[in-house]
Scaffold this motif. Sequence first.
Motif, mmCIF file in Angstrom:
data_model
loop_
_atom_site.group_PDB
_atom_site.id
_atom_site.type_symbol
_atom_site.label_atom_id
_atom_site.label_comp_id
_atom_site.label_asym_id
_atom_site.label_seq_id
_atom_site.Cartn_x
_atom_site.Cartn_y
_atom_site.Cartn_z
ATOM 1 N N ILE A 63 37.853 45.672 -51.836
ATOM 2 C CA ILE A 63 37.248 44.592 -51.047
ATOM 3 C C ILE A 63 37.716 43.264 -51.618
ATOM 4 C CG2 ILE A 63 35.082 43.448 -50.414
ATOM 5 C CD1 ILE A 63 33.721 46.169 -50.683
ATOM 6 N N THR A 64 38.117 42.347 -50.745
ATOM 7 C CA THR A 64 38.480 40.991 -51.161
ATOM 8 C C THR A 64 37.365 40.023 -50.780
ATOM 9 O OG1 THR A 64 40.852 41.385 -50.928
ATOM 10 C CG2 THR A 64 40.132 39.093 -50.877
ATOM 11 N N ILE A 65 36.928 39.208 -51.753
ATOM 12 C CA ILE A 65 35.978 38.125 -51.458
ATOM 13 C C ILE A 65 36.821 36.976 -50.942
ATOM 14 C CG2 ILE A 65 34.209 36.588 -52.381
ATOM 15 C CD1 ILE A 65 33.667 38.692 -54.534
ATOM 16 N N LEU A 66 36.834 36.814 -49.633
ATOM 17 C CA LEU A 66 37.775 35.925 -48.972
ATOM 18 C C LEU A 66 37.373 34.463 -49.074
ATOM 19 C CD1 LEU A 66 40.401 36.357 -47.384
ATOM 20 C CD2 LEU A 66 39.034 36.326 -45.280
ATOM 21 N N ASN A 67 36.077 34.196 -48.989
ATOM 22 C CA ASN A 67 35.651 32.797 -48.944
ATOM 23 C C ASN A 67 34.160 32.688 -49.242
ATOM 24 O OD1 ASN A 67 36.036 30.046 -48.562
ATOM 25 N ND2 ASN A 67 35.511 30.118 -46.405
ATOM 26 N N LEU A 68 33.766 31.540 -49.788
ATOM 27 C CA LEU A 68 32.362 31.178 -49.971
ATOM 28 C C LEU A 68 32.130 29.833 -49.295
ATOM 29 C CD1 LEU A 68 31.757 31.945 -53.769
ATOM 30 C CD2 LEU A 68 31.431 33.477 -51.833
ATOM 31 N N ARG A 69 31.043 29.757 -48.538
ATOM 32 C CA ARG A 69 30.647 28.485 -47.916
ATOM 33 C C ARG A 69 29.144 28.322 -48.059
ATOM 34 N NH1 ARG A 69 34.668 26.251 -44.637
ATOM 35 N NH2 ARG A 69 36.367 27.681 -44.111
ATOM 36 N N ALA A 70 28.694 27.082 -48.030
ATOM 37 C CA ALA A 70 27.264 26.825 -48.212
ATOM 38 C C ALA A 70 26.700 26.033 -47.052
ATOM 39 C CB ALA A 70 27.028 26.059 -49.514
ATOM 40 N N SER A 71 25.395 26.189 -46.833
ATOM 41 C CA SER A 71 24.720 25.478 -45.754
ATOM 42 C C SER A 71 24.346 24.060 -46.147
ATOM 43 C CB SER A 71 23.457 26.245 -45.338
ATOM 44 O OG SER A 71 22.534 26.283 -46.415
ATOM 45 N N CYS A 72 24.538 23.728 -47.433
ATOM 46 C CA CYS A 72 24.132 22.411 -47.935
ATOM 47 C C CYS A 72 25.071 22.000 -49.052
ATOM 48 C CB CYS A 72 22.695 22.470 -48.442
ATOM 49 S SG CYS A 72 22.123 20.977 -49.306
ATOM 50 N N GLY A 73 25.369 20.702 -49.144
ATOM 51 C CA GLY A 73 26.229 20.221 -50.214
ATOM 52 C C GLY A 73 25.612 20.370 -51.585
ATOM 53 N N CYS A 74 24.307 20.672 -51.644
ATOM 54 C CA CYS A 74 23.629 20.868 -52.923
ATOM 55 C C CYS A 74 23.855 22.267 -53.485
ATOM 56 C CB CYS A 74 22.131 20.620 -52.760
ATOM 57 S SG CYS A 74 21.311 21.817 -51.674
ATOM 58 N N THR A 75 24.527 23.120 -52.729
ATOM 59 C CA THR A 75 24.728 24.504 -53.138
ATOM 60 C C THR A 75 26.208 24.804 -53.284
ATOM 61 O OG1 THR A 75 22.734 25.135 -51.931
ATOM 62 C CG2 THR A 75 24.213 26.909 -52.558
ATOM 63 N N SER A 76 26.557 25.573 -54.300
ATOM 64 C CA SER A 76 27.943 25.987 -54.502
ATOM 65 C C SER A 76 27.965 27.428 -54.975
ATOM 66 C CB SER A 76 28.654 25.082 -55.522
ATOM 67 O OG SER A 76 28.016 25.156 -56.783
ATOM 68 N N GLY A 77 29.146 28.042 -54.927
ATOM 69 C CA GLY A 77 29.260 29.433 -55.309
ATOM 70 C C GLY A 77 30.494 29.697 -56.133
ATOM 71 N N ARG A 78 30.445 30.764 -56.913
ATOM 72 C CA ARG A 78 31.567 31.213 -57.741
ATOM 73 C C ARG A 78 31.549 32.733 -57.783
ATOM 74 N NH1 ARG A 78 31.033 26.562 -60.463
ATOM 75 N NH2 ARG A 78 29.018 27.214 -61.286
ATOM 76 N N THR A 79 32.708 33.325 -58.046
ATOM 77 C CA THR A 79 32.770 34.772 -58.209
ATOM 78 C C THR A 79 33.497 35.114 -59.497
ATOM 79 O OG1 THR A 79 34.894 35.085 -57.079
ATOM 80 C CG2 THR A 79 32.912 35.026 -55.716
ATOM 81 N N THR A 80 33.172 36.267 -60.049
ATOM 82 C CA THR A 80 33.853 36.729 -61.259
ATOM 83 C C THR A 80 35.137 37.470 -60.934
ATOM 84 O OG1 THR A 80 32.511 38.736 -61.260
ATOM 85 C CG2 THR A 80 31.738 36.887 -62.604
ATOM 86 N N ALA A 81 35.365 37.780 -59.661
ATOM 87 C CA ALA A 81 36.586 38.464 -59.246
ATOM 88 C C ALA A 81 36.831 38.166 -57.778
ATOM 89 C CB ALA A 81 36.480 39.971 -59.469
ATOM 90 N N SER A 82 38.092 38.099 -57.392
ATOM 91 C CA SER A 82 38.418 37.906 -55.980
ATOM 92 C C SER A 82 38.638 39.233 -55.279
ATOM 93 C CB SER A 82 39.655 37.022 -55.840
ATOM 94 O OG SER A 82 40.761 37.589 -56.523
ATOM 95 N N ILE A 83 39.053 40.264 -56.030
ATOM 96 C CA ILE A 83 39.240 41.611 -55.485
ATOM 97 C C ILE A 83 38.360 42.580 -56.277
ATOM 98 C CG2 ILE A 83 40.875 43.478 -55.060
ATOM 99 C CD1 ILE A 83 43.066 41.412 -54.840
ATOM 100 N N VAL A 84 37.578 43.381 -55.571
ATOM 101 C CA VAL A 84 36.667 44.335 -56.208
ATOM 102 C C VAL A 84 37.121 45.745 -55.832
ATOM 103 C CG1 VAL A 84 34.265 44.991 -56.579
ATOM 104 C CG2 VAL A 84 34.825 42.637 -55.932
ATOM 105 N N GLN A 85 37.541 46.499 -56.812
ATOM 106 C CA GLN A 85 38.017 47.853 -56.571
ATOM 107 C C GLN A 85 36.839 48.803 -56.340
ATOM 108 O OE1 GLN A 85 41.166 48.589 -56.190
ATOM 109 N NE2 GLN A 85 41.951 46.565 -56.789
ATOM 110 N N PRO A 86 37.086 49.974 -55.701
ATOM 111 C CA PRO A 86 36.002 50.944 -55.488
ATOM 112 C C PRO A 86 35.296 51.306 -56.792
ATOM 113 C CG PRO A 86 37.939 51.568 -54.218
ATOM 114 C CD PRO A 86 38.354 50.404 -55.087
ATOM 115 N N GLY A 87 33.976 51.266 -56.759
ATOM 116 C CA GLY A 87 33.181 51.603 -57.932
ATOM 117 C C GLY A 87 32.963 50.454 -58.896
ATOM 118 N N GLN A 88 33.661 49.332 -58.704
ATOM 119 C CA GLN A 88 33.513 48.195 -59.610
ATOM 120 C C GLN A 88 32.483 47.198 -59.085
ATOM 121 O OE1 GLN A 88 37.311 46.432 -60.523
ATOM 122 N NE2 GLN A 88 37.996 48.216 -61.692
#
Length: 336
Positions: A63-88
């Motif tokens: 699975i690829t985490i393609l994008n993060l968007r927020a409903s408010c400029g007060c909120t932001s997001g980050r991921t520890t990986a852009s691609i998540v392999q099966p079982g991870q």
Amino acid sequence: MARRLIWTVVGTLGLMGGIAGTARAAEWADALFAESSHNFGSVPRGAKVKHDFMLTNRLNEPITILNLRASCGCTSGRTTASIVQPGQTAVVEAHMDTRNFVGQKSTVLFVTLITAGGHEAEVRLGVTSNILSDVVLNPGSIDFGTVTRGQTPSQTLTVDRIDAPGWKFEKMISASRVINAQLVETGRQGGSVSYLLTVSLKPGAPAGLVRDEIRLIGNDPQMPSVPVAVTAMIRGDLSASPSVLSMGEVASASGAQGRFIVRASKPFTIKSVEGAGEGFSITPADKSAKPMHIVTVNFKPEEATARGSLQRTFRVHTDLPGEGPLDLKATLHVAP
């Protein structure tokens, strides 16, 4: 504890609006997350709070985490990986900045996922805070910026509360091994209480991204703790240029190619580079030990499903002792 994370730029989106070209959340995507919402409870105005949403790939394809968007400029997001392999498992961090709000505040972090088979879905992660007007953090977090490994910078933060003569902090809690902290009461008069928090980096902190938290535990059951985020980028011997690789406009099947120069003061080898997928690939690195390496990034639009402005982060692992992974960021625009 220092954590290495991949930063994703978050834009602003109307809470009730949709994302063009993105499917609404499918059941398979919702089921990947252990929870879909989090309430921070009562927090001081100015605090920067975060919550980790755990994503576990229970499918039989990446699975690829393609994008993060927020409903408010007060909120932001980050991921520890852009691609998540099966079982991870990967972490999607939701951050809320409370500086400009008082009272109840709810926002949504939209997470776009795509499987290797091309199935795309959007998951909505909600966060809520009750932002207090009588307790203020200034600044809202401790951010050391970029420092050289071995340096021990120090910063301070104040906590002020009004109309609470009996309120006090009783202890501090942090799982971090790279910071020192001291909390001192600086004033108590006419119902107002003030504290000064001093935080410094330890000289032995390893290279990499620091994203830690200190919790100040108080005697108010309505606000039992105050979270203080501590961030830093500790730069080691390893560096790369350019800082951001712009691969330009891609309008044909010929794709695009770009190069990073990765340097250190002594010879090293590149053990692996993470981040390939969704049209991006990495030319295999030279396995010999030398003080400079070329990392070549390739993009083929026919192997990607996304169009428009794209951003990709690659993580370089080396055999340099004491050096964490080095993140490389590439951008391009794919014509529809």
